[in-house]
Design a protein around this motif. Sequence first.
Motif, PDB file in Angstrom:
ATOM      1  N   ARG A  59      -6.323   1.984   3.780  1.00 35.36           N
ATOM      2  CA  ARG A  59      -5.410   0.853   3.605  1.00 35.36           C
ATOM      3  C   ARG A  59      -6.067  -0.194   2.713  1.00 35.36           C
ATOM      4  NH1 ARG A  59      -2.265  -1.862   8.677  1.00 35.36           N
ATOM      5  NH2 ARG A  59      -1.143   0.104   8.396  1.00 35.36           N
ATOM      6  N   PHE A  60      -5.306  -0.686   1.743  1.00 33.69           N
ATOM      7  CA  PHE A  60      -5.761  -1.769   0.872  1.00 33.69           C
ATOM      8  C   PHE A  60      -5.079  -3.055   1.313  1.00 33.69           C
ATOM      9  CE2 PHE A  60      -6.383   2.068  -1.602  1.00 33.69           C
ATOM     10  CZ  PHE A  60      -7.673   1.885  -2.110  1.00 33.69           C
ATOM     11  N   LYS A  80      -2.257  -3.168  -5.566  1.00 27.96           N
ATOM     12  CA  LYS A  80      -1.048  -2.361  -5.774  1.00 27.96           C
ATOM     13  C   LYS A  80      -1.364  -1.097  -6.560  1.00 27.96           C
ATOM     14  CE  LYS A  80       2.713  -4.449  -7.099  1.00 27.96           C
ATOM     15  NZ  LYS A  80       3.677  -5.376  -7.733  1.00 27.96           N
ATOM     16  N   MET A  81      -2.186  -1.231  -7.580  1.00 28.22           N
ATOM     17  CA  MET A  81      -2.539  -0.084  -8.418  1.00 28.22           C
ATOM     18  C   MET A  81      -3.268   0.973  -7.593  1.00 28.22           C
ATOM     19  SD  MET A  81      -4.994   0.004 -11.771  1.00 28.22           S
ATOM     20  CE  MET A  81      -6.412  -0.544 -10.771  1.00 28.22           C
ATOM     21  N   PHE A  82      -4.260   0.544  -6.806  1.00 27.64           N
ATOM     22  CA  PHE A  82      -4.998   1.492  -5.979  1.00 27.64           C
ATOM     23  C   PHE A  82      -4.074   2.194  -4.996  1.00 27.64           C
ATOM     24  CE2 PHE A  82      -9.115  -1.224  -6.365  1.00 27.64           C
ATOM     25  CZ  PHE A  82      -9.395  -0.634  -7.583  1.00 27.64           C
ATOM     26  N   ALA A  83      -3.246   1.408  -4.302  1.00 25.86           N
ATOM     27  CA  ALA A  83      -2.369   1.981  -3.283  1.00 25.86           C
ATOM     28  C   ALA A  83      -1.368   2.958  -3.895  1.00 25.86           C
ATOM     29  CB  ALA A  83      -1.634   0.870  -2.541  1.00 25.86           C
ATOM     30  N   SER A  84      -0.818   2.605  -5.038  1.00 20.15           N
ATOM     31  CA  SER A  84       0.191   3.446  -5.673  1.00 20.15           C
ATOM     32  C   SER A  84      -0.401   4.742  -6.208  1.00 20.15           C
ATOM     33  CB  SER A  84       0.862   2.663  -6.808  1.00 20.15           C
ATOM     34  OG  SER A  84       1.867   3.436  -7.414  1.00 20.15           O
ATOM     35  N   GLU A  89      -1.859   3.001   1.910  1.00 15.59           N
ATOM     36  CA  GLU A  89      -1.096   1.869   2.420  1.00 15.59           C
ATOM     37  C   GLU A  89      -1.561   0.564   1.781  1.00 15.59           C
ATOM     38  OE1 GLU A  89      -0.107   3.562   6.900  1.00 15.59           O
ATOM     39  OE2 GLU A  89      -1.701   2.076   6.628  1.00 15.59           O
ATOM     40  N   LEU A  90      -0.605  -0.332   1.597  1.00 18.43           N
ATOM     41  CA  LEU A  90      -0.869  -1.668   1.059  1.00 18.43           C
ATOM     42  C   LEU A  90      -0.334  -2.708   2.036  1.00 18.43           C
ATOM     43  CD1 LEU A  90      -1.593  -3.635  -1.342  1.00 18.43           C
ATOM     44  CD2 LEU A  90       0.805  -3.375  -2.042  1.00 18.43           C
ATOM     45  N   ASP A 204       5.706  -1.975   0.241  1.00 14.22           N
ATOM     46  CA  ASP A 204       5.971  -1.059  -0.873  1.00 14.22           C
ATOM     47  C   ASP A 204       5.240  -1.608  -2.095  1.00 14.22           C
ATOM     48  OD1 ASP A 204       6.932   0.322  -3.066  1.00 14.22           O
ATOM     49  OD2 ASP A 204       9.027   0.255  -2.434  1.00 14.22           O
ATOM     50  N   PRO A 205       4.275  -0.879  -2.654  1.00 13.98           N
ATOM     51  CA  PRO A 205       3.530  -1.408  -3.797  1.00 13.98           C
ATOM     52  C   PRO A 205       4.413  -1.828  -4.963  1.00 13.98           C
ATOM     53  CG  PRO A 205       2.450   0.546  -2.935  1.00 13.98           C
ATOM     54  CD  PRO A 205       3.767   0.440  -2.232  1.00 13.98           C
ATOM     55  N   ASP A 206       5.546  -1.156  -5.139  1.00 11.98           N
ATOM     56  CA  ASP A 206       6.434  -1.484  -6.257  1.00 11.98           C
ATOM     57  C   ASP A 206       7.196  -2.783  -6.028  1.00 11.98           C
ATOM     58  OD1 ASP A 206       5.697   0.814  -7.631  1.00 11.98           O
ATOM     59  OD2 ASP A 206       7.288   2.017  -6.719  1.00 11.98           O
TER      60      ASP A 206
END
Length: 240
Positions: A59-60, A80-84, A89-90, A204-206
């Motif tokens: 998890r980030f 967000k970049m790492f999680a996506s 999880e973010l 949701d990272p997006d």
Amino acid sequence: MKILSISTATSDLSVALNEADHLVSEKIEENQRNHSVDLDPDIASLLAENGLSLKDIDRFAVAIGPGSYTGLRVGLTTAKMFASILNKELVGVSTLQALAQNFAGEDALIVAALDARNKNFFAGAYRGKEAVIADGHYHLSELLEQVGALPDQKVIFAGSDFSKYQEEIAAGLADKDLRLAEGEENLLHAGAIGRLAVSAPVLDPDQAVPNYLRRTQAEYDWAKKTGQEFAADSAYVEEV
């Protein structure tokens, strides 16, 4: 659960590794404003020192606001970049709630605040992890009024240097047992973000966006130019 936490919300840069709510390792660089340059090397160093890679993180977590507009974007974009990319999880954690955790265990109301200039503050008040004054943008007089209305006798102000307002705070809260945090008590620790991230909702990272608590100047200029009411960030687009 391994959690990598990031804070670029203030002038201090902090990254941490938690195993659930246990702090494993943390790095803090005080008064370091070049976050976009130093964040990735600090993360790489933290992971290497613990024999891990990004793919080992479950998890980030990131300080999602309030704070420096540019700083928040740097930290959130990285998380967000790492999680996506890694399909992990973010979570986003309130900067102010994390600051209040510097006083976990204190039987006191913690007023966590960041200076927003002209006697205005991004602030919230916490009892433990519970927000009793919601994170918001307050003038000092309004903040003191809200704190004064609460039953808590012991109050600690943290996050910003309140020393220049000490007399005004004391006069406005004359019936309270006051303390203004000093020095390292005002640092924002990524490790605290990691502890709070254990129970924070997954984003949701997006769709994750910074919680500025106040519109940016660009948004004010856009509203003035277009005559439109403020809407969701996704609506903040000008056709050219």
